[in-house]
Design a protein around this motif. Structure first.
Motif, PDB file in Angstrom:
ATOM      1  N   PHE A 125      -0.825  13.744  12.950  1.00  0.00           N
ATOM      2  CA  PHE A 125      -1.447  12.536  13.485  1.00  0.00           C
ATOM      3  C   PHE A 125      -2.880  12.382  12.937  1.00  0.00           C
ATOM      4  N   ASP A 126      -3.636  13.451  13.025  1.00  0.00           N
ATOM      5  CA  ASP A 126      -5.034  13.399  12.566  1.00  0.00           C
ATOM      6  C   ASP A 126      -5.114  13.096  11.075  1.00  0.00           C
ATOM      7  N   ALA A 127      -4.188  13.667  10.317  1.00  0.00           N
ATOM      8  CA  ALA A 127      -4.185  13.414   8.877  1.00  0.00           C
ATOM      9  C   ALA A 127      -3.940  11.932   8.604  1.00  0.00           C
ATOM     10  N   GLY A 128      -3.012  11.367   9.364  1.00  0.00           N
ATOM     11  CA  GLY A 128      -2.717   9.938   9.196  1.00  0.00           C
ATOM     12  C   GLY A 128      -3.902   9.086   9.613  1.00  0.00           C
ATOM     13  N   PHE A 129      -4.527   9.506  10.717  1.00  0.00           N
ATOM     14  CA  PHE A 129      -5.656   8.742  11.247  1.00  0.00           C
ATOM     15  C   PHE A 129      -6.822   8.725  10.251  1.00  0.00           C
ATOM     16  N   ALA A 130      -7.016   9.862   9.586  1.00  0.00           N
ATOM     17  CA  ALA A 130      -8.162   9.990   8.682  1.00  0.00           C
ATOM     18  C   ALA A 130      -7.842   9.508   7.271  1.00  0.00           C
ATOM     19  N   LEU A 156       0.842  -1.194   0.000  1.00  0.00           N
ATOM     20  CA  LEU A 156       0.000   0.000   0.000  1.00  0.00           C
ATOM     21  C   LEU A 156       0.876   1.243   0.000  1.00  0.00           C
ATOM     22  N   GLY A 157       0.896   1.919  -1.137  1.00  0.00           N
ATOM     23  CA  GLY A 157       1.684   3.140  -1.219  1.00  0.00           C
ATOM     24  C   GLY A 157       0.876   4.321  -0.700  1.00  0.00           C
ATOM     25  N   ILE A 158       1.430   5.034   0.260  1.00  0.00           N
ATOM     26  CA  ILE A 158       0.736   6.192   0.846  1.00  0.00           C
ATOM     27  C   ILE A 158       1.747   7.347   0.863  1.00  0.00           C
ATOM     28  N   PRO A 159       1.353   8.521   0.431  1.00  0.00           N
ATOM     29  CA  PRO A 159       2.326   9.625   0.386  1.00  0.00           C
ATOM     30  C   PRO A 159       2.564  10.225   1.775  1.00  0.00           C
ATOM     31  N   PHE A 160       3.343   9.499   2.612  1.00  0.00           N
ATOM     32  CA  PHE A 160       3.605   9.974   3.987  1.00  0.00           C
ATOM     33  C   PHE A 160       4.054  11.429   3.981  1.00  0.00           C
ATOM     34  N   THR A 161       5.079  11.694   3.181  1.00  0.00           N
ATOM     35  CA  THR A 161       5.708  13.014   3.207  1.00  0.00           C
ATOM     36  C   THR A 161       4.743  14.088   2.690  1.00  0.00           C
ATOM     37  N   ALA A 162       4.184  13.831   1.516  1.00  0.00           N
ATOM     38  CA  ALA A 162       3.307  14.831   0.904  1.00  0.00           C
ATOM     39  C   ALA A 162       2.085  15.100   1.776  1.00  0.00           C
ATOM     40  N   ALA A 163       1.511  14.044   2.302  1.00  0.00           N
ATOM     41  CA  ALA A 163       0.313  14.206   3.126  1.00  0.00           C
ATOM     42  C   ALA A 163       0.631  14.960   4.412  1.00  0.00           C
ATOM     43  N   THR A 164       1.805  14.716   4.946  1.00  0.00           N
ATOM     44  CA  THR A 164       2.207  15.427   6.169  1.00  0.00           C
ATOM     45  C   THR A 164       2.390  16.912   5.877  1.00  0.00           C
ATOM     46  N   VAL A 165       3.081  17.191   4.784  1.00  0.00           N
ATOM     47  CA  VAL A 165       3.321  18.588   4.412  1.00  0.00           C
ATOM     48  C   VAL A 165       1.991  19.299   4.194  1.00  0.00           C
ATOM     49  N   GLU A 166       1.088  18.594   3.563  1.00  0.00           N
ATOM     50  CA  GLU A 166      -0.219  19.179   3.298  1.00  0.00           C
ATOM     51  C   GLU A 166      -0.960  19.475   4.604  1.00  0.00           C
ATOM     52  N   ALA A 167      -0.861  18.547   5.537  1.00  0.00           N
ATOM     53  CA  ALA A 167      -1.592  18.701   6.800  1.00  0.00           C
ATOM     54  C   ALA A 167      -0.984  19.777   7.688  1.00  0.00           C
ATOM     55  N   VAL A 168       0.327  19.783   7.748  1.00  0.00           N
ATOM     56  CA  VAL A 168       0.994  20.656   8.717  1.00  0.00           C
ATOM     57  C   VAL A 168       1.278  22.031   8.138  1.00  0.00           C
ATOM     58  N   LYS A 188       6.336  13.409   9.762  1.00  0.00           N
ATOM     59  CA  LYS A 188       5.724  12.291   9.041  1.00  0.00           C
ATOM     60  C   LYS A 188       5.644  11.054   9.932  1.00  0.00           C
ATOM     61  N   ASN A 189       6.478  11.032  10.961  1.00  0.00           N
ATOM     62  CA  ASN A 189       6.349   9.909  11.900  1.00  0.00           C
ATOM     63  C   ASN A 189       4.994   9.968  12.606  1.00  0.00           C
ATOM     64  N   MET A 190       4.533  11.201  12.883  1.00  0.00           N
ATOM     65  CA  MET A 190       3.239  11.335  13.546  1.00  0.00           C
ATOM     66  C   MET A 190       2.100  10.968  12.602  1.00  0.00           C
ATOM     67  N   PHE A 191       2.312  11.283  11.334  1.00  0.00           N
ATOM     68  CA  PHE A 191       1.334  10.873  10.321  1.00  0.00           C
ATOM     69  C   PHE A 191       1.203   9.340  10.317  1.00  0.00           C
ATOM     70  N   VAL A 192       2.353   8.689  10.314  1.00  0.00           N
ATOM     71  CA  VAL A 192       2.374   7.225  10.302  1.00  0.00           C
ATOM     72  C   VAL A 192       1.746   6.663  11.583  1.00  0.00           C
ATOM     73  N   LEU A 193       2.015   7.334  12.702  1.00  0.00           N
ATOM     74  CA  LEU A 193       1.430   6.876  13.974  1.00  0.00           C
ATOM     75  C   LEU A 193      -0.099   6.933  13.897  1.00  0.00           C
ATOM     76  N   GLY A 194      -0.613   7.999  13.314  1.00  0.00           N
ATOM     77  CA  GLY A 194      -2.062   8.130  13.149  1.00  0.00           C
ATOM     78  C   GLY A 194      -2.607   7.023  12.263  1.00  0.00           C
ATOM     79  N   LEU A 195      -1.872   6.741  11.216  1.00  0.00           N
ATOM     80  CA  LEU A 195      -2.257   5.691  10.282  1.00  0.00           C
ATOM     81  C   LEU A 195      -2.333   4.329  10.982  1.00  0.00           C
ATOM     82  N   VAL A 196      -1.281   4.040  11.733  1.00  0.00           N
ATOM     83  CA  VAL A 196      -1.215   2.758  12.450  1.00  0.00           C
ATOM     84  C   VAL A 196      -2.323   2.684  13.493  1.00  0.00           C
ATOM     85  N   CYS A 197      -2.594   3.811  14.119  1.00  0.00           N
ATOM     86  CA  CYS A 197      -3.645   3.880  15.131  1.00  0.00           C
ATOM     87  C   CYS A 197      -4.991   3.487  14.513  1.00  0.00           C
TER      88      CYS A 197
END
Lengths: 303, 600
Positions: B192-197, B129-141, B150-159
């Motif tokens: 985190f929220d971006a990853g979670f959602a 599953l390819g997910i744009p960790f970096t791009a999505a984080t930049v967009e969110a933050v 991006k680690n927090m993005f991933v944490l949200g995702l895993v959560c």
């Protein structure tokens, strides 16, 4: 909040401390050894200062002079070669209520333990260090020492020492010692003054004491012994400012035998004070929580 | 076969979250990406949700950068190891993807940063599953933060994927970041929220079964932090050390913690000074500690010999790493055993203990303190790199039971006081204590008589050697015989020490499935050994000692060599390895099977 340290107040000695009370085993040194004079003067200074018996600790490393603690009737510890200073540091920092004295020779202090000398000096650990310097390794029967002059013939330099000797005063100045003095075992009055001033100094104090080894380097200090035809030249403190580091360096340039006296003395906060201040400040910040509760809080933070 | 979901393997298409007993998640990135933080948050969460956890990390021996992994094994049952293979791999870079895909089990899930990784299709049923960790984080933050967070993005995702307790997780994160600037926490939560959602498509969601909540609170932390807490509880207030990986974090903690307790921890100029300062504090009447890793322990040896001779109580911690020499600073090995027991000149009795897991680090420190005081000798704790950094969750120690109040005995010593009595244990009179006899003691490294006077008498040296030796005999008699896990007699007994405890226990559970009667025995008291081990050894056909050091010239690891010498039992064999990595279950199972087949 209390610390685990015993009270820093000095208890009154039960009886007046005398030379006799301070004397333990008879020294094993060779007849004529300069260290006898050092021991005698040390008894005398302690007798004068009346530090309680049980509050004195004598520390030593390895070498002839390092047998010192066995001859003092005080708490003592005879440690491994070169490490007397860090051992003494451990005692001094963890027990502000005791007086720590360290004894050793030129090998113990300037060679194997040289690094420790630099660091104890820069940290300004509160203790008094007497280095009985005889320019030779005596206990191991005549090898070259870090203070042996060039050309000195020993078992390890049969054709004469080739290495430049260290200059103790310069080394100590460079490492940041706050009290540095030189004296001579044959000049008991001077030695007594130097010891007393060193002991009363609040900080890291070092006295380099020339102490002749009659077995392996007889005559080493004749140039500074008047009765052997030499001159004993002392520092004139009306001309020399002991707080002037540059002047002290200049004084240390004097060629052997050089001048005797206090080269340098300044007041800087000791490591002991700084650490105690950290403790006091930290505990003030925490408030009155018990030690057990402190750890409990730390564990709770891991929940 | 490891860490499989209790029901079916992960497969797409089901809507209700799949119930999991345990899962292994491996985060692979670079050392500055904050993957250790993610791992730490997850591990802490597991501890707070009555789950067991064990983590595993590799860090490069560089100041910054370099590939690094953090693996979390979370489970609702007992978690004894960090996992042989991962159920989920989170890859931040191409190198992470390439190097760690092999560690993913068949049918596992690989989440990767689609902006960094070029996917290679693999068989084995792995879901990519390819997910744009970096791009999505930049967009969110926000654009200015680059890829921080991006680690927090991933944490949200895993959560989200694992249906973790979001509120609790956020609480843990807030507590960690709350100390920093407000914006740090705000950005972290945005990521985190971006990853979670994030809409992960057809990826299945999972949920852990409820763990069995025990009485009281559970904490999660690493071995070095637990050793630190144990030392404080044991009454240690003084010591000194020199920085060295992987020991340093203990001295860093002691340096900041001890002043709160009225103590001092000194950073010494070298290892020799460190142990000497510690001996000074011990002589002054304190229970003091020094510590190091392999090369540093070597440098402390002369002073340790002194501690045996002078009979001073100190605790020495050795967080072992790969050797010899500078070796592998950030890898694990158990090759300092011989050094710990014998590494000094002369016959110098000392006690050597090894903690079996993170929780045990606390209790072993307490025991070390008690033994050092009781026998007035050095006690060495052999921890290791794996224990130092891995996080586990366990019951919070009860300080009402385990707290030791530090004290110095400054009472006046009686007329007949001898510093080195031949007929009883030495307990020195520290400076400040008066002597009724008027004779003050000198503590000596020279052989001495009962009053501490140097003595070269042949008789006295024999008597004093015997006196010092007797401590080990007495200690052995009081050490409990370790309990055997599994079969109490039979084909094979797997013996281990230190951080291999979990993997060995787990391996022993796997092996009976192959039809063997297997027991596992773990040694906490390494020197002296507890009495009665021979009766246990005699009940098994084979004894395989599992340890992370070299087989040596004769085919035996260090502990195996000691046990063979002690028990003259030819059934004692070795299973060793020196790859710098913790034992995997598979390696132990296969190795023991080989021995059973006669190939070992």
């Amino acid at each position: 909040m209390s610390t685990v340290l015993p009270s820093a107040t000095v208890t009154e000695p039960e009886d007046r401390l005398t030379k006799k009370a301070l004397t333990a085993d008879h020294p094993t040194w060779c007849p004529g050894c300069g260290d006898f004079a050092v021991l005698n003067i040390f008894y005398r200074v302690l007798e004068k200062l009346q530090y309680p018996h049980e509050k004195i600790v004598c520390v030593a490393g390895i070498g002839c002079s390092s047998r010192f603690p066995y001859f003092m009737n005080t708490h003592g510890i005879h440690f491994i070669h070169g490490r007397a200073l860090p051992l003494a540091t451990g005692i001094s920092l963890s027990r502000p209520d005791v007086h720590v004295f360290v004894f050793g020779g030129d090998g113990d202090g300037f060679s194997i333990g040289g690094n420790h000398l630099n660091h104890a000096a820069r940290k300004n650990v509160k203790l008094t260090y007497v280095i009985m310097d005889n320019f030779v390794y005596g206990l191991t029967k005549k090898q070259t020492s870090p203070t042996s002059p060039i050309g000195f013939k020993s078992k390890t330099d049969p054709t004469g020492s080739v290495d430049r000797p260290i200059n103790p005063m310069k080394q100590l100045l460079a490492s940041g010692a706050t009290f540095i003095a030189r004296t001579h075992a044959a000049q008991v009055k001077h030695m007594e003054q130097m010891f007393e001033r060193a002991i009363l100094h609040d900080g890291f104090s070092v006295v380099e004491c020339l102490s002749e080894c009659v077995m392996f380097y007889a005559g080493a200090f004749d140039d500074s012994t008047p009765r052997k035809g030499g001159t004993f030249e002392t520092v004139d403190e009306t001309q020399h400012d002991v707080t002037d580091e540059g002047a002290a360096f200049k004084l240390a340039e004097n060629l052997a035998p050089g001048k005797f006296g206090v080269y340098y003395q300044v007041q800087r906060p000791t490591k002991n004070e700084l650490e105690q201040k950290w403790i006091t400040d930290t505990q003030a910040k925490i408030g009155g929580a018990s030690q057990k509760d402190l750890l409990r809080k730390r564990l709770e933070a891991m929940r | 076969m490891l860490a499989k979901p209790a029901s079916t393997p992960m497969s797409p298409g089901l809507h209700a979250p799949h119930s999991l007993r345990n899962a292994v998640i491996r985060f692979a990135g670079n050392s500055q990406d904050g993957i250790q933080s993610i791992g730490g948050f997850l591990a802490r969460l597991a501890g707070r949700t009555a789950q067991e956890v064990m983590t595993y990390m590799t860090i490069p021996s560089t100041i910054s950068g370099g590939p690094s992994i953090f693996q979390v094994h979370i489970g609702s049952g007992e978690v004894l190891h960090a996992g042989d293979e991962a159920d989920v791999l989170v890859a931040f870079y191409q190198h992470s993807y390439d190097s760690h895909l092999g560690a993913l089990r068949d049918g596992g899930v690989c989440l990767y940063d689609s902006g960094e990784v070029k996917e290679v299709r693999h068989e084995r049923g792995i879901k990519h599953l390819g997910i744009p960790f970096t791009a999505a984080t930049v967009e969110a933050v926000g654009g200015s933060t680059r890829d921080r967070g991006k680690n927090m993005f991933v944490l949200g995702l895993v959560c989200a994927v694992f249906n973790l307790d979001k509120e609790k997780l956020i609480g843990i994160v807030s507590r960690q970041f709350g100390k920093k600037d407000e914006s740090v926490l705000r950005n972290a939560m945005l990521a985190f929220d971006a990853g979670f959602a994030y809409e992960v498509g057809d990826l299945e969601r999972f949920a852990f079964e409820h763990g069995e909540a025990g009485d009281g609170h559970r904490i999660s932390t690493d071995g070095n932090q637990m050793l630190t807490a144990g030392l404080i509880a044991a009454g240690v207030r003084y010591g000194a050390a020199y920085p060295i990986t992987p020991w340093s974090s203990i001295m860093e903690s002691l340096r900041t913690e001890l002043p709160k307790y009225g103590g001092i921890y000194v950073q010494a100029e070298d290892e020799l000074a460190a142990v000497s300062m510690t001996l000074g504090a011990a002589f002054a009447g304190h229970l003091a500690v020094t510590g190091s890793a392999g090369p540093g322990l070597s440098l402390k040896m002369e002073a340790l010999s002194y501690a045996s001779m002078a009979e001073l109580p100190i605790i020495v911690i050795n967080v072992q790493r790969g050797g010899p020499s500078t070796g592998l600073p950030t890898s694990v090995e158990q090759s300092d055993l011989m050094q710990a027991i014998y590494g000094s000149h002369g016959d110098c009795p000392r006690i050597v203990l090894a903690p079996q897991d993170v929780e045990d680090c606390f209790y072993i420190a307490l025991e070390a303190g008690r033994l050092a005081r009781k026998y007035s000798c050095p006690v060495i704790i052999l921890s290791d790199q794996a224990l130092s950094s891995r996080i586990e969750a366990f019951a919070e120690p009860d300080l009402d039971v385990h707290w030791v109040e530090p004290h110095i005995d400054l009472s006046t010593r009686r007329e007949d006081y001898r510093p080195y009595p031949l007929d009883r244990t030495t307990h020195h009179a520290p400076p400040g204590s008066r002597m009724s006899s008027g004779k003050y003691p000198v503590i000596s490294g020279l052989e001495h008589d009962e009053w501490g006077h140097p003595s070269g008498s042949p008789k006295m040296h024999s008597q004093m050697t015997a006196k010092r030796r007797q401590k080990l005999i007495d200690a052995a008699a009081e050490f409990p015989l370790p309990k055997v896990h599994g079969h109490q007699e039979g084909d094979v007994l797997i013996v281990g020490w230190g951080s291999t405890y979990g993997p060995i226990k787990e391996s022993a559970d796997r092996l009976p499935a192959e039809g063997f009667k297997v027991g596992a025995l773990h040694l906490r008291h390494l020197h002296p050994l507890p009495n009665g081990l021979e009766t246990i050894f005699n009940r098994y056909e084979h004894i395989v000692v599992v340890e992370m050091n070299d087989y040596g010239a004769y085919g035996y690891g260090q502990m195996a060599t000691l046990l063979r010498a002690r028990y003259c039992n030819p059934a004692i064999k070795s299973l060793c390895k020196t790859d710098g990595l913790a034992f995997r279950i598979r390696e132990i199972v296969t190795g023991v099977e080989k021995h059973l087949a006669g190939a070992g």
